[in-house]
Design a protein around this motif. Structure first.
Motif, PDB file in Angstrom:
ATOM      1  N   SER A  44       0.837  -1.196   0.000  1.00 48.52           N
ATOM      2  CA  SER A  44       0.000   0.000   0.000  1.00 48.52           C
ATOM      3  C   SER A  44       0.872   1.246   0.000  1.00 48.52           C
ATOM      4  CB  SER A  44      -0.901   0.016   1.239  1.00 48.52           C
ATOM      5  OG  SER A  44      -1.546   1.267   1.384  1.00 48.52           O
ATOM      6  N   ASN A  45       0.468   2.229  -0.785  1.00 49.17           N
ATOM      7  CA  ASN A  45       1.155   3.526  -0.808  1.00 49.17           C
ATOM      8  C   ASN A  45       0.447   4.558   0.060  1.00 49.17           C
ATOM      9  OD1 ASN A  45       1.601   3.358  -4.441  1.00 49.17           O
ATOM     10  ND2 ASN A  45       2.526   2.141  -2.834  1.00 49.17           N
ATOM     11  N   ARG A  46      -0.677   4.200   0.671  1.00 48.77           N
ATOM     12  CA  ARG A  46      -1.508   5.175   1.383  1.00 48.77           C
ATOM     13  C   ARG A  46      -0.702   5.988   2.391  1.00 48.77           C
ATOM     14  NH1 ARG A  46      -7.149   5.619   4.000  1.00 48.77           N
ATOM     15  NH2 ARG A  46      -6.669   6.649   5.972  1.00 48.77           N
ATOM     16  N   ILE A  64       7.946  13.043   6.536  1.00 45.74           N
ATOM     17  CA  ILE A  64       7.821  11.597   6.700  1.00 45.74           C
ATOM     18  C   ILE A  64       7.351  10.962   5.393  1.00 45.74           C
ATOM     19  CG2 ILE A  64       6.589   9.764   7.907  1.00 45.74           C
ATOM     20  CD1 ILE A  64       8.594  11.170   9.652  1.00 45.74           C
ATOM     21  N   GLY A  65       6.397  11.619   4.744  1.00 48.12           N
ATOM     22  CA  GLY A  65       5.867  11.143   3.470  1.00 48.12           C
ATOM     23  C   GLY A  65       5.589  12.327   2.577  1.00 48.12           C
ATOM     24  N   TRP A  66       4.697  12.125   1.606  1.00 48.09           N
ATOM     25  CA  TRP A  66       4.397  13.185   0.644  1.00 48.09           C
ATOM     26  C   TRP A  66       3.437  14.226   1.203  1.00 48.09           C
ATOM     27  CZ3 TRP A  66       7.875  13.486  -2.739  1.00 48.09           C
ATOM     28  CH2 TRP A  66       8.428  12.368  -3.355  1.00 48.09           C
ATOM     29  N   PHE A  79      -3.838  11.309   9.632  1.00 50.14           N
ATOM     30  CA  PHE A  79      -4.342   9.964   9.892  1.00 50.14           C
ATOM     31  C   PHE A  79      -3.214   9.056  10.394  1.00 50.14           C
ATOM     32  CE2 PHE A  79      -7.259  11.498   6.503  1.00 50.14           C
ATOM     33  CZ  PHE A  79      -8.451  11.385   7.208  1.00 50.14           C
ATOM     34  N   ARG A  80      -3.482   8.355  11.481  1.00 48.74           N
ATOM     35  CA  ARG A  80      -2.495   7.433  12.029  1.00 48.74           C
ATOM     36  C   ARG A  80      -2.767   5.983  11.633  1.00 48.74           C
ATOM     37  NH1 ARG A  80      -0.216   7.192  18.309  1.00 48.74           N
ATOM     38  NH2 ARG A  80       1.513   5.764  17.842  1.00 48.74           N
ATOM     39  N   LYS A  81      -4.005   5.634  11.439  1.00 43.38           N
ATOM     40  CA  LYS A  81      -4.341   4.250  11.118  1.00 43.38           C
ATOM     41  C   LYS A  81      -3.595   3.787   9.866  1.00 43.38           C
ATOM     42  CE  LYS A  81      -8.987   4.310  13.134  1.00 43.38           C
ATOM     43  NZ  LYS A  81     -10.450   4.358  12.861  1.00 43.38           N
ATOM     44  N   GLY A  82      -2.989   2.612   9.980  1.00 38.82           N
ATOM     45  CA  GLY A  82      -2.282   2.050   8.846  1.00 38.82           C
ATOM     46  C   GLY A  82      -0.869   2.550   8.678  1.00 38.82           C
ATOM     47  N   SER A  83      -0.422   3.475   9.514  1.00 38.42           N
ATOM     48  CA  SER A  83       0.955   3.948   9.429  1.00 38.42           C
ATOM     49  C   SER A  83       1.893   2.925  10.057  1.00 38.42           C
ATOM     50  CB  SER A  83       1.097   5.293  10.139  1.00 38.42           C
ATOM     51  OG  SER A  83       0.877   5.142  11.533  1.00 38.42           O
ATOM     52  N   ARG A  84       3.181   3.132   9.877  1.00 38.14           N
ATOM     53  CA  ARG A  84       4.155   2.167  10.390  1.00 38.14           C
ATOM     54  C   ARG A  84       5.038   2.792  11.460  1.00 38.14           C
ATOM     55  NH1 ARG A  84       6.758  -0.018   4.958  1.00 38.14           N
ATOM     56  NH2 ARG A  84       6.819   2.215   4.613  1.00 38.14           N
ATOM     57  N   ASP A  85       4.495   3.714  12.229  1.00 40.06           N
ATOM     58  CA  ASP A  85       5.277   4.442  13.221  1.00 40.06           C
ATOM     59  C   ASP A  85       5.767   3.554  14.355  1.00 40.06           C
ATOM     60  OD1 ASP A  85       2.366   4.456  13.903  1.00 40.06           O
ATOM     61  OD2 ASP A  85       3.133   5.265  15.778  1.00 40.06           O
ATOM     62  N   TYR A  86       5.216   2.349  14.459  1.00 39.18           N
ATOM     63  CA  TYR A  86       5.559   1.515  15.598  1.00 39.18           C
ATOM     64  C   TYR A  86       6.965   0.934  15.510  1.00 39.18           C
ATOM     65  CZ  TYR A  86       4.050  -2.132  12.335  1.00 39.18           C
ATOM     66  OH  TYR A  86       3.886  -2.922  11.229  1.00 39.18           O
ATOM     67  N   ASN A 113       9.776   6.676   9.180  1.00 37.33           N
ATOM     68  CA  ASN A 113       9.482   7.256   7.876  1.00 37.33           C
ATOM     69  C   ASN A 113       8.550   6.328   7.119  1.00 37.33           C
ATOM     70  OD1 ASN A 113      11.364   5.203   7.425  1.00 37.33           O
ATOM     71  ND2 ASN A 113      12.175   6.197   5.595  1.00 37.33           N
ATOM     72  N   GLU A 114       8.048   6.793   5.993  1.00 31.41           N
ATOM     73  CA  GLU A 114       7.163   5.987   5.161  1.00 31.41           C
ATOM     74  C   GLU A 114       7.751   5.866   3.763  1.00 31.41           C
ATOM     75  OE1 GLU A 114       4.806   4.211   6.063  1.00 31.41           O
ATOM     76  OE2 GLU A 114       3.903   5.069   7.866  1.00 31.41           O
ATOM     77  N   ASP A 115       7.306   4.850   3.046  1.00 32.89           N
ATOM     78  CA  ASP A 115       7.695   4.682   1.652  1.00 32.89           C
ATOM     79  C   ASP A 115       6.521   4.039   0.915  1.00 32.89           C
ATOM     80  OD1 ASP A 115       7.748   1.942   2.265  1.00 32.89           O
ATOM     81  OD2 ASP A 115       9.909   1.953   2.594  1.00 32.89           O
TER      82      ASP A 115
END
Length: 507
Positions: A287-289, A298-300, A358-365, A369-371
């Motif tokens: 997922s790119n969300r 962190i992201g776009w 939005f925090r749901k579905g993020s990988r902060d745990y 950063n995100e990709d």
């Protein structure tokens, strides 16, 4: 299920790379339709190719979230990419804008094409076990219904294509009522042949419960309350009553404890491959969300949450006098550290005023950063949604007093007081109960791609007075034109090329 998708998606890139407009391109390395569809393994690979559509740009890999989350009053965009942001503000100028419209239309019909290929060809293949054939056909019907469901929510009046397309086809546009009718038919037929449960190595495939859940959603969008009630009862107290709320709310939004007891249907994502969203053997299945919705740096940062959501969570304390813990796992916001001791992506942050993400579905745990390769499964339907829907249906059928218990099940997990204790003013008043239920759905389901269909079902987009109320919490709705913007424009290139297509009214 993830391993199944990964293996077959790579193979089927050789067979099903074509969309309708590409079917006349021949390569000596391609397998033609006449050569294919001979064996059980062909059929299984064919149905697995439908799953691969979840990983495409226009659908659940990326852009559909802009339509379902950011266009609603839960989200918005301040992207420097002006045209992208305008497509969350109802400022639609170029109806062919790829990221805002055309790619989602294309991938929707590409997914439907793959379903139709299975439905047209698999019945002619000999199987050792006819039940295996029925399951494959049932999956294709389920997914055709699913993709038409979101087409009906987003565009409404669309072509109804039920056979494999050819380049010369000019499909007839149908009214949304006919689209709903076909969705109902496909889901009812799929339900008959889908299993109640899949084996553990087949997790992620739709079962009878998933079919009933999407039937309930379909009936509810048409306000067919008795039919919706029957579909929901299968999941709650009928033969399919196998679901329960997980103890840890957060387990619904990370890659830990996926496909759990609360999951009715979820998309299987993985980060095993770092390719693009094309048909190559290295195509990503992720997922790119979060890359597009993560905070700046962190992201776009192309999509974020409205701050009224933070305030909504803080209107009511839990039984211990503390904040609703769902807020912690739903949003990033300036007081997150003070309220719950959590840093945003484990960083010190300089916040703008009234800023939320939005925090749901993020990988902060586990990373900061995100990709493009988020492996967190996306829960399209979970049991909490089913319980709140059942409460809504009971209220619409005049059984308001019976509806409380289903809302209370959801509230109890968050350690909230019963609805009657917290809001005694509601009583058995239908309108007051519905207004409160709207808030309950926000608190439980915020950022889960259901708000746009909720607003449509409730009729909140049908009058200027109700739209004006929404605009108080989401200024983008000042641009909303009643009778027009409740649905998207059809890509203009399709309208121009197909005399059987009319642009949606107002566009």
């Amino acid at each position: 299920m993830k391993k199944i998708i990964i293996i077959t998606a790579a193979f089927l890139g050789l067979v099903f790379t074509a969309c309708e407009n590409e079917l006349d391109l021949n390569s000596p390395n391609d397998i033609t339709v006449d050569q294919y569809w001979k064996t059980e393994s062909d059929a299984q690979a064919g149905v697995n190719s439908i799953y691969a559509m979840f990983y495409k740009d226009g659908l659940w890999a990326r852009w559909i979230y802009f339509r379902l989350d950011l266009t609603s009053d839960e989200g918005y965009s301040v992207s420097p990419w002006t045209e992208l942001a305008d497509w969350t503000r109802f400022n639609y100028i170029n109806y062919n804008f790829w990221e805002g419209n055309a790619v989602t239309w294309r991938d929707t019909y590409k997914a439907i094409f793959r379903c139709n290929q299975v439905l047209a060809n698999v019945p002619n293949i000999a199987f050792q076990n006819e039940d295996d054939k029925k399951k494959i056909i049932a999956q294709a019907k389920f997914f055709r219904a699913l993709h038409y469901y979101y087409a009906a929510v987003i565009w409404e009046d669309v072509p109804l294509v039920l056979d494999p397309s050819t380049p010369s086809d000019l499909p007839q546009q149908k009214k949304v009522d006919e689209i709903w009718a076909q969705i109902e038919k496909d889901l009812n037929e799929a339900y008959e042949d889908l299993p109640r449960d899949w084996s553990s190595d087949q997790l992620g495939r739709p079962d009878k419960g998933a079919a009933k859940a999407f039937l309930a959603k379909t009936y509810m969008q048409q306000r067919k309350w008795p039919e919706a009630k029957a579909a929901l009862e299968y999941l709650i107290n009928g033969a399919g009553a196998k679901y329960s709320l997980v103890a840890n709310y957060r387990d619904n939004f990370t890659d830990v404890n996926e496909n759990n007891s609360e999951s009715v249907f979820e998309i299987q994502f993985g980060d095993q491959r770092k390719g693009g969203t094309d048909e190559s053997q290295n195509a990503a299945v992720s997922s790119n969300r979060s890359q597009f919705f993560a905070p700046r740096g962190i992201g776009w940062s192309d999509g974020q949450a409205r701050f009224w959501l933070v305030n909504a969570f803080k209107q009511e304390k839990n039984k211990d006098g503390n904040l609703d813990t769902r807020l912690r796992w739903t949003l990033y916001y300036p007081q997150l550290l003070a309220d719950f001791g959590d840093k945003t992506y484990d960083r010190n942050w300089e916040w703008n005023n009234d800023e939320a993400w939005f925090r749901k579905g993020s990988r902060d745990y586990y990373r900061n950063n995100e990709d493009y390769y988020n492996q967190v499964n996306y829960r399209l339907v979970r049991y909490a949604d089913i319980l709140l829907r059942y409460a809504e249906v009971l209220n619409e059928l005049g059984n308001t007093s019976d509806a409380y218990q289903y809302v209370d099940q959801v509230r109890a997990r968050a350690n909230m007081n019963t609805l009657a204790a917290a809001h005694p003013e509601i009583g058995n008043d239908h309108d007051k109960f519905l207004e409160r239920l709207k808030m309950e759905r926000v608190l439980e389901l915020c950022g889960e791609s259901v708000r746009w269909e909720d607003l449509k079902r409730w009729g909140d987009l049908n009058s200027q007075a109700s739209v004006d109320k929404i605009a108080l919490r989401d200024p983008d709705f000042k641009n909303f034109t009643v009778g027009k913007n409740h649905r998207m424009p059809i890509p203009q290139s399709d309208v121009d090329n197909n005399p059987n297509l009319e642009q949606n009214s107002g566009y």
